[in-house]
Design a protein around this motif. Structure first.
Motif, short mmCIF file in Angstrom:
data_model
loop_
_atom_site.label_atom_id
_atom_site.label_comp_id
_atom_site.label_asym_id
_atom_site.label_seq_id
_atom_site.Cartn_x
_atom_site.Cartn_y
_atom_site.Cartn_z
N ALA A 1 0.84 -1.21 0.00
CA ALA A 1 0.00 0.00 0.00
C ALA A 1 0.87 1.25 0.00
O ALA A 1 0.56 2.23 -0.70
N LYS B 1 -6.00 6.10 -2.34
CA LYS B 1 -6.74 6.01 -1.08
C LYS B 1 -7.01 4.55 -0.70
O LYS B 1 -6.79 4.16 0.43
N SER B 2 -7.56 3.75 -1.65
CA SER B 2 -7.90 2.37 -1.30
C SER B 2 -8.02 1.52 -2.56
O SER B 2 -8.10 2.02 -3.67
N ASN C 1 -10.18 -2.14 -3.67
CA ASN C 1 -11.08 -3.25 -3.37
C ASN C 1 -10.61 -4.49 -4.09
O ASN C 1 -10.33 -4.46 -5.28
N LYS D 1 -10.25 -5.30 1.42
CA LYS D 1 -9.94 -3.95 0.97
C LYS D 1 -8.71 -3.47 1.71
O LYS D 1 -8.57 -3.71 2.91
N ILE D 2 -7.80 -2.79 1.00
CA ILE D 2 -6.68 -2.14 1.66
C ILE D 2 -6.74 -0.67 1.31
O ILE D 2 -7.22 -0.30 0.23
N GLY D 3 -6.31 0.16 2.21
CA GLY D 3 -6.33 1.58 1.90
C GLY D 3 -5.95 2.41 3.11
O GLY D 3 -5.68 1.90 4.19
N ARG E 1 -6.88 5.77 5.58
CA ARG E 1 -8.00 6.53 6.13
C ARG E 1 -7.44 7.67 6.96
O ARG E 1 -6.53 7.47 7.77
#
Length: 182
Positions: free
Chosen positions: A84, A95-96, A98, A103-105, A107
């Protein structure tokens, strides 16, 4: 291990007979009851000790089996974190993402405030911002017992004779205290 099976009906009959027919009416019977209480308390203590030793063993086992799993989770999470961060390095707007299994991202997080309570309270006092200091009010119950007197079910100020609202007194029967000699 063989457990003597007894029907609920027979058990209840046996218990009711004991309660209906046995009466403590002498020092010898009272001493017998105390001895029985002591033996039952000893059984309870033994059961607790056994359970605690088994619980300790279970927690040790749990720590052992989950230790490797925790290490694996940390390792795999580290791999995703590196990936990431690489995506964000390539595209600062990333940002992210799917994926079929999750999901990776990134925040945004709010700033974390760390408080040194005593220093902060003094600083607020110095600034005259006592509106930001919370004061917890509660009665000093020990002080009340020393300062006031009981009259019936009420608490009264002995100097003025005024009844203190918000407190009443409940008179209770003497409590039987049973002491088992260890």
């Amino acid at each position: 291990m063989v457990i003597n099976e007894i029907s609920l009906h027979d058990f209840l009959e046996e218990q009711e007979q004991i309660k209906e027919h046995f009466v403590v009416d002498s020092p010898e019977k009272a001493n017998w009851v105390l001895r029985k209480i002591k033996a039952l308390q000893s059984k309870i203590a033994g059961n607790i000790a056994l359970a605690e030793s088994e619980i300790e063993k279970i927690y040790a086992w749990l720590e052992m089996v989950n230790g490797q799993i925790d290490w694996d989770l940390d390792y795999l999470t580290g791999l995703l974190t590196a990936y990431a961060n690489e995506l964000r390095h390539e595209d600062p707007e990333f940002k992210s993402m799917n994926l079929p299994n999750g999901k990776i991202g990134f925040r945004k997080q709010q700033p974390k405030w760390n408080y040194q309570e005593k220093t902060l309270v003094q600083s607020l006092k110095d600034l005259g911002r006592i509106d930001l200091i919370r004061i917890k009010e509660e009665p000093d119950k020990n002080g009340l017992r020393k300062a006031f007197k009981i009259q019936g079910n009420r608490v009264v100020d002995p100097e003025t004779g005024m009844v203190i609202d918000g407190v009443s007194v409940e008179h209770r029967e003497d409590e039987l205290k049973i002491e088992i000699v260890k």
